[in-house]
Design a protein around this motif. Structure first.
Motif, PDB file in Angstrom:
ATOM      1  N   UNK A 144      -0.741   4.581   1.077  1.00  0.00           N
ATOM      2  CA  UNK A 144      -1.380   3.848   2.403  1.00  0.00           C
ATOM      3  C   UNK A 144      -1.953   4.920   3.203  1.00  0.00           C
ATOM      4  N   UNK A 145      -1.483   5.852   3.265  1.00  0.00           N
ATOM      5  CA  UNK A 145      -2.228   7.007   4.180  1.00  0.00           C
ATOM      6  C   UNK A 145      -3.459   7.667   3.836  1.00  0.00           C
TER       7      UNK A 145
ATOM      8  N   UNK B 286      -6.597   9.424   7.337  1.00  0.00           N
ATOM      9  CA  UNK B 286      -7.465   8.963   6.604  1.00  0.00           C
ATOM     10  C   UNK B 286      -6.904   7.437   6.191  1.00  0.00           C
ATOM     11  N   UNK B 287      -6.054   6.885   7.012  1.00  0.00           N
ATOM     12  CA  UNK B 287      -5.206   5.754   6.473  1.00  0.00           C
ATOM     13  C   UNK B 287      -5.918   4.599   5.819  1.00  0.00           C
ATOM     14  N   UNK B 288      -5.390   3.936   4.794  1.00  0.00           N
ATOM     15  CA  UNK B 288      -6.006   2.586   4.470  1.00  0.00           C
ATOM     16  C   UNK B 288      -5.428   1.436   5.397  1.00  0.00           C
TER      17      UNK B 288
ATOM     18  N   UNK C 236       0.931  -1.273   0.145  1.00  0.00           N
ATOM     19  CA  UNK C 236      -0.048   0.113   0.040  1.00  0.00           C
ATOM     20  C   UNK C 236       0.953   1.186   0.111  1.00  0.00           C
ATOM     21  N   UNK C 237       2.078   1.303   0.105  1.00  0.00           N
ATOM     22  CA  UNK C 237       3.136   2.047   0.048  1.00  0.00           C
ATOM     23  C   UNK C 237       3.658   2.604  -1.017  1.00  0.00           C
TER      24      UNK C 237
ATOM     25  N   UNK D   7      -3.570  17.293   8.301  1.00  0.00           N
ATOM     26  CA  UNK D   7      -3.112  15.978   8.357  1.00  0.00           C
ATOM     27  C   UNK D   7      -1.627  15.765   8.489  1.00  0.00           C
ATOM     28  N   UNK D   8      -1.206  14.770   9.387  1.00  0.00           N
ATOM     29  CA  UNK D   8       0.083  14.767   9.876  1.00  0.00           C
ATOM     30  C   UNK D   8       0.617  13.197   9.480  1.00  0.00           C
TER      31      UNK D   8
END
Length: 404
Positions: free
Chosen positions: A213-214, A285-287, A129-130, A206-207
């Motif tokens: 993936x995020x 909002x991560x996956x 996912x990255x 957002x941090x």
């Protein structure tokens, strides 16, 4: 004690890393030796609170894997035998395979070491996912083979959330484990004052690093649909995936929000605290997410958090009390949560967020977590039954997390 990880360290250490290693050096009777990556192609060896042995950092992931799996075993073996290390700490199951190999080899030589594996994320899926991974089936098979090899030879496991605990138990159901958050220099956040009262704040923050993936692309779409034109969106974090970061910039332009969506890049902890202290809400909002340390850091400034209902994020966000949860990738639900943040009583929500964060983590809890972990690995825990030790450690962590 020898630690091995893929973490990158500079000389001198950044403030948060220096605080972490100073804390661990002070709470332990062990001499600590850290194997990791340099921040450049130049290998380094130095002491700052603990001993660092840093491998050269190549520019690509494949080359980094080649470096750590070819050089780290030799370096770790040398440290374990020369320093007679009784503990090896691997900061993921993959570095754990290196630790397991060294542990087995020194065992043949008649020297005993214990191995601790740390599991900070969904190691089975997160890498996919990255970034784009060539030959994914072969990569996955090799990766999971290394993890199984490591867990089969480990003596204890450290996890950071209920989801990472579950994955570790899948591979090592009988290993004792304890749970505590990754280190945060929380004094920076606790001592910072809000620049804008949360009830008057309008901005969204957002941090985190900019990687697929995020789920930052979902946040951009949701922000564009938000009916609050004065709100500004600050994306705080380094462009770890440069191609993805450029895609996000183009997306902001195409959505017509480029003047309200600001790419801040990597910042210091103190600067991050300033962003949190000016925000109405922080959004993660991560996956996929092991825990989400930034959730706790934002809450320490009294900032409510909207997060995805994945991984360890639900361990932190009490829906409707200190923030809101949304299904990962569900942009309509994310927009609805954002709208509620501007409509609801965020003063009470911010106070609940701060109270939760203060109870959930402190440097002393972090040090105590490692003290318990070392005792479990060395067999010095109060119980002789590994399953009972695992249960006791996890229940203790659950109780701390549930405190108001």
């Amino acid at each position: 004690m020898c630690w091995i990880s893929s973490a990158r360290y500079s000389r001198p250490l950044d403030a948060a890393s220096a605080r972490k290693w100073q804390l661990l050096a002070g709470m332990s009777n062990y001499e600590l030796h850290i194997v990791g990556f340099s921040s450049s192609l130049r290998p380094r060896r130095f002491k700052q609170h603990v001993h660092f042995y840093l491998l050269p950092q190549p520019p690509t992931s494949l080359l980094r894997y080649l470096v750590i799996f070819s050089l780290a075993p030799v370096l770790l073996f040398s440290l374990v035998t020369r320093r007679r290390a009784s503990l090896i700490v691997a900061q993921s199951p993959f570095e754990g395979a290196i630790g397991a190999a060294v542990k087995s080899f020194v065992g043949i030589l008649g020297r005993r070491s214990k191995l601790i594996i740390e599991n900070h994320n969904n190691f089975e899926e997160d890498v996919f996912l990255q970034r784009s991974v060539p030959l994914p089936r072969i990569y996955r098979a090799l990766m999971l083979g290394l993890a199984r090899f490591a867990f089969a030879r480990a003596d204890a496991v450290r996890v950071i959330s209920s989801s990472t605990a579950e994955r570790a138990r899948h591979y090592a159901p009988d290993l004792p484990q304890t749970r505590f958050m990754t280190f945060s220099d929380t004094d920076v956040f606790r001592r910072s004052e809000r620049r804008v009262p949360v009830a008057e704040a309008e901005d969204v923050v957002y941090a985190g690093v900019l990687i697929p993936r995020k789920g930052v692309h979902h946040l951009l779409n949701a922000f564009a649909a938000l009916d609050h034109p004065r709100a500004q969106l600050h994306l705080v974090g380094g462009a770890e995936n440069a191609a993805y970061a450029e895609t996000l910039r183009r997306q902001a332009v195409s959505l017509g929000i480029s003047e309200r969506a600001h790419f801040a890049g990597a910042v210091t902890q103190r600067e991050l605290a300033e962003y949190f202290g000016s925000a109405r809400v922080m959004v993660l909002p991560s996956l996929s997410e092991g825990l989400g340390r930034v959730v706790v850091e934002a809450m320490m400034l009294g900032t409510p958090v909207i997060g995805s209902r994945v991984g360890g994020i639900p361990d932190l966000i009490r829906d409707g009390e200190n923030g809101y949860l949304a299904e990962a990738g569900d942009e309509a639900e994310l927009v609805a949560a954002l709208q509620r943040i501007y409509a609801d009583d965020v003063v009470e929500m911010g106070a609940s967020a701060r109270a939760f964060a203060d109870a959930f983590f402190s440097p002393s809890q972090y040090a105590e977590g490692y003290r318990t972990l070392f005792e479990l690995a060395l067999g010095k825990a109060s119980t002789e039954d590994p399953a009972q030790a695992r249960s006791t450690a996890t229940e203790s962590s659950d109780q701390r997390a549930a405190e108001p």
